[in-house]
Design a protein around this motif. Structure first.
Motif, short mmCIF file in Angstrom:
data_model
loop_
_atom_site.label_atom_id
_atom_site.label_comp_id
_atom_site.label_asym_id
_atom_site.label_seq_id
_atom_site.Cartn_x
_atom_site.Cartn_y
_atom_site.Cartn_z
N SER A 1 37.45 74.84 15.37
CA SER A 1 37.15 74.16 13.92
C SER A 1 37.27 72.76 13.90
N VAL A 2 36.58 72.40 12.83
CA VAL A 2 36.69 71.09 12.36
C VAL A 2 38.23 70.86 11.95
N ARG A 3 38.74 71.73 11.16
CA ARG A 3 40.16 71.50 10.86
C ARG A 3 41.11 71.23 11.77
N LYS A 4 41.06 72.38 12.86
CA LYS A 4 41.86 72.28 14.08
C LYS A 4 41.68 71.04 14.74
N ALA A 5 40.56 70.45 14.81
CA ALA A 5 40.38 68.96 15.69
C ALA A 5 40.82 68.15 14.79
N ILE A 6 40.83 68.12 13.63
CA ILE A 6 41.27 66.98 12.92
C ILE A 6 42.80 67.03 12.95
N ALA A 7 43.59 68.12 12.72
CA ALA A 7 44.91 68.46 12.80
C ALA A 7 45.47 67.80 14.25
N VAL A 8 44.83 68.26 15.10
CA VAL A 8 45.06 67.71 16.62
C VAL A 8 45.32 66.35 16.61
N CYS B 1 27.21 72.19 13.64
CA CYS B 1 26.10 71.76 14.61
C CYS B 1 24.69 71.16 13.87
N TRP B 2 24.04 71.73 12.94
CA TRP B 2 22.98 71.06 12.20
C TRP B 2 23.46 69.81 11.55
N TYR B 3 24.59 69.54 10.56
CA TYR B 3 24.85 68.59 10.12
C TYR B 3 25.34 67.37 10.82
N LEU B 4 25.87 67.51 12.06
CA LEU B 4 26.47 66.58 12.76
C LEU B 4 25.33 66.46 13.97
N GLY B 5 24.25 67.04 13.92
CA GLY B 5 23.20 66.78 15.03
C GLY B 5 23.77 66.89 16.37
N GLY B 6 24.60 68.19 16.65
CA GLY B 6 25.23 68.47 17.85
C GLY B 6 26.25 67.50 18.30
N LEU B 7 26.83 66.57 17.61
CA LEU B 7 27.99 65.60 18.04
C LEU B 7 29.29 66.53 17.83
N ASN B 8 29.37 67.92 17.54
CA ASN B 8 30.23 68.37 17.70
C ASN B 8 30.84 68.85 19.05
N PHE B 9 29.38 68.64 19.79
CA PHE B 9 29.41 69.14 21.46
C PHE B 9 29.61 67.79 22.14
N GLN B 10 30.82 67.18 21.97
CA GLN B 10 30.86 65.77 22.64
C GLN B 10 30.85 65.78 23.92
N THR C 1 38.40 63.39 29.11
CA THR C 1 38.78 62.51 28.04
C THR C 1 37.94 62.79 26.54
N THR C 2 37.36 63.73 26.51
CA THR C 2 36.47 64.17 25.36
C THR C 2 36.72 65.69 24.90
N ALA C 3 36.46 66.09 23.74
CA ALA C 3 36.56 67.50 23.25
C ALA C 3 35.62 67.82 22.37
N ASN C 4 35.26 69.10 22.48
CA ASN C 4 34.26 69.55 21.32
C ASN C 4 35.26 70.34 20.41
N PHE C 5 34.39 70.46 19.34
CA PHE C 5 34.89 71.28 17.89
C PHE C 5 33.78 71.78 17.18
N ALA C 6 34.45 72.95 16.70
CA ALA C 6 33.70 73.99 16.03
C ALA C 6 32.33 74.22 16.50
N PRO C 7 32.32 74.75 17.85
CA PRO C 7 30.98 75.09 18.52
C PRO C 7 30.31 76.39 17.99
N LYS C 8 30.95 76.95 17.29
CA LYS C 8 30.15 78.43 16.78
C LYS C 8 29.64 78.08 15.24
N ILE D 1 19.32 64.83 26.40
CA ILE D 1 18.82 66.22 26.05
C ILE D 1 18.93 66.69 24.78
N CYS D 2 17.94 67.17 24.03
CA CYS D 2 18.02 67.42 22.69
C CYS D 2 19.16 68.25 22.22
N HIS D 3 19.76 68.04 21.41
CA HIS D 3 21.23 68.74 21.12
C HIS D 3 21.05 70.00 20.65
#
Length: 88
Positions: free
Chosen positions: A68-75, A22-31, A10-17, A40-42
């Protein structure tokens, strides 16, 4: 389903690379990893994500990661549109 399977499916990651994301979101792109390993530290999420993804493949569990963030927003916008038009 088990709690962990529910979290993954029920969760999805985005922009993992994307190092900036990763820095700006504090790892929250790895939902997925954030939900499974919240204490565990992000900075460890990228390495953990490889293990989680492989384990999901081994057990046929759907692991969603948008490139990417763009793809996640589009979906997400497409999903919201479908929700809004489903009952008309």
């Amino acid at each position: 389903n088990e709690w962990a399977i529910q979290q993954v499916e029920t969760t999805a990651n985005f922009a993992p690379k994307n190092k900036f994301a990763c820095w700006y979101l504090g790892g929250l792109n790895f939902q997925i990893e954030h939900h499974l390993f919240a204490k565990i530290c992000h900075i460890h999420y990228p390495a953990i994500s490889k293990i989680v993804k492989k384990t999901c493949e081994d057990f046929s569990i759907n692991y969603v990661s948008y490139p990417s963030v763009r793809k996640a927003i589009a979906v997400h916008l497409r999903f919201l549109k479908n929700l809004g038009t489903a009952h008309t």
